[in-house]
Enzyme design. Structure first.
Site, PDB file in Angstrom:
ATOM      1  N   ASP A  55      -0.474   2.398  -2.124  1.00 27.17           N
ATOM      2  CA  ASP A  55      -1.048   1.696  -0.954  1.00 27.17           C
ATOM      3  C   ASP A  55      -1.680   2.652   0.067  1.00 27.17           C
ATOM      4  OD1 ASP A  55       1.479   2.642  -0.277  1.00 27.17           O
ATOM      5  OD2 ASP A  55       2.208   0.776   0.607  1.00 27.17           O
ATOM      6  N   SER A  92       3.167   0.401  -4.922  1.00 23.52           N
ATOM      7  CA  SER A  92       3.531   1.322  -3.836  1.00 23.52           C
ATOM      8  C   SER A  92       4.915   1.929  -3.986  1.00 23.52           C
ATOM      9  CB  SER A  92       3.375   0.593  -2.515  1.00 23.52           C
ATOM     10  OG  SER A  92       2.047   0.148  -2.449  1.00 23.52           O
ATOM     11  N   ARG A 125       0.632  -9.523  -3.030  1.00 26.96           N
ATOM     12  CA  ARG A 125      -0.587 -10.260  -2.720  1.00 26.96           C
ATOM     13  C   ARG A 125      -1.584 -10.138  -3.846  1.00 26.96           C
ATOM     14  NH1 ARG A 125      -3.870  -9.832   1.772  1.00 26.96           N
ATOM     15  NH2 ARG A 125      -3.910  -7.612   1.388  1.00 26.96           N
TER      16      ARG A 125
END
Ligand code: BGC
Length: 412
Positions: free
Chosen positions: A153, A100, A32
């Site tokens: 994350d 992540s 994203r």
């Protein structure tokens, strides 16, 4: 837990930042890009826009340059689509990069990849500085952005949670993968070299997904899943807990039943031998089926596994298997959270402080039975009284928002 990543707590003592900041969130099958407008102390996050792009599977096991080039081109498009009415036209954009995977972090904006997890396996990226790779790819695409921070994350979720609630002490991801980060006193970290951070605190990324112990309830299904995985012998806790794997554990149990009984018909006419054909959203839908004849279960079995004509009894058994696999996952995740609470002396007799656990990830967000079981187990493990001081809060998109916030806190 073997992998730790340190980040000074200062960065989540925000300075009432204002302006536009960007984030790139890479960790699952999608990434994203976000633009966040921060409007100071009172208005806080004034605007949040984002774009999600799915990563073509071949890029998850190809080479690093191709993956980063794909990401940078999506970023370039996102920036171009902003048009020219943006206050940032004559200022360099600042980006927080949520990456992540286990990283050996050397500074706030650099770190080398220790290994890939989940569905990624790109050999030439291991040992490389992922920020440098991204910065090079952005340069080639003509994106004028500075990576101000590299974070995990869990750290983003912790930061985003804390931005809204100062009592957040743990950030957890329960999604495709699983992990937790928490706030630790710097003096309690033997690995820390040099000067202690001014705040006296650090964030530790536990990488709990890589936890392993003979006490873990590993079954023959887990062992087979692990052996056939991209990273055998690694991420054992994650393989028992996270969304990438739960559906496939259920499939393996159903396959064994199909091989030993006539309940699912002729195995070769089903898809029971196809790995990852049953996904966690499917088992969630089956587990929540409340129709009297379990028609959702029938539909999922037919659609995904090509199993038709099951009896109601067989469908009830399928629901129970989904439930058992889900409950084991939720209970282990709760045990991980309690372990961290105990480590930091929270929610113990005499501790009056409120402790908030910020959680992001689709498994927690979309799977109600999982969430309920996790919360019930926390209560069971902590005891009713102590559990009152603990709140588990969904921090939606915390991993991306946290990156933008940390980028803002480290902006030039
Ligand atoms: C990674 C962690 C990450 C977690 C959740 C794991 O596979 O090793 O770094 O935080 O997934 O995305």
């Amino acid at each position: 837990m073997p992998y730790c990543q340190f980040a000074d707590m200062l960065f989540i003592q925000f300075r009432n930042e204002e302006g536009f900041f960007y984030a790139l969130d890479l960790g699952g099958t999608n990434f994203r890009v976000l633009r966040v407008q921060l409007a100071g102390k009172d208005k806080r996050v004034a605007k949040r826009e984002s774009k999600e792009v799915s990563i073509p599977p071949h890029l998850m096991s190809g080479n690093a340059a191709e993956l980063f080039s794909f990401i940078a081109s999506a970023l370039a498009k996102f920036v171009t689509d902003e048009g020219h009415n943006n206050v940032l036209d004559d200022k360099q954009r600042e980006l927080g990069f949520t990456f992540s995977f286990p990283v050996r972090q050397s500074s706030i904006a650099s770190g080398t990849l220790i290994k890939w997890t989940k569905a990624f396996s790109i050999d030439d990226a291991v040992g490389e500085d992922v920020v440098a790779e991204l910065q090079t790819a952005m340069g080639k695409q003509g994106v004028d952005m500075r990576v101000a921070a590299l974070i995990n994350d869990t750290v983003g979720t912790l930061a985003a949670g804390r931005y809204n609630d100062k009592d957040v002490v743990i950030g957890v991801i329960l999604g495709t993968g699983s992990n937790a980060a928490y706030v630790e006193e710097a003096s309690a970290i033997p690995k820390l070299e040099g000067e202690l951070p001014k705040s006296g605190n650090m964030v530790i990324n536990t990488e709990w997904g890589n936890f392993d112990s003979s006490c873990l309830p590993v079954t023959e299904y887990d062992q087979a899943l692990d052996e056939e995985s991209l990273n055998p012998g690694e991420q054992i806790f994650e393989k028992l807990i996270s969304g990438l794997y739960l559906g496939d554990i259920v499939r393996r149990v159903l396959l064994k039943i199909a091989l030993q009984t006539p309940l699912f018909g002729n195995v070769s006419q089903t898809k029971l031998k196809t790995r990852f054909i049953l996904r966690t959203p499917d088992i969630s839908a089956m587990r929540h089926d409340e129709t009297p004849d379990l028609s959702v279960v029938a539909e999922k079995l037919a659609e995904n596994l090509k199993i038709r004509d099951t009896s109601l009894e067989t469908r009830k058994m399928v629901v129970e298997i989904c439930d058992i696999v889900t409950r084991r996952s939720a209970r282990l995740a709760a045990a991980g959270i309690v372990g961290i609470l105990r480590k930091i002396g929270r929610a113990v007799p005499g501790d009056e402080r409120r402790s908030v656990v910020a959680v992001d990830g689709g498994l927690f967000e979309h799977y109600a039975a999982f969430r309920e079981c996790l919360e019930g187990t926390l209560m069971e493990l902590l005891g009713e009284e102590a559990a009152k001081s603990v709140a588990v809060k969904l921090t939606k998109d915390g991993s991306g928002l946290g990156a933008a916030l940390i980028a803002a806190a480290h902006s030039q």
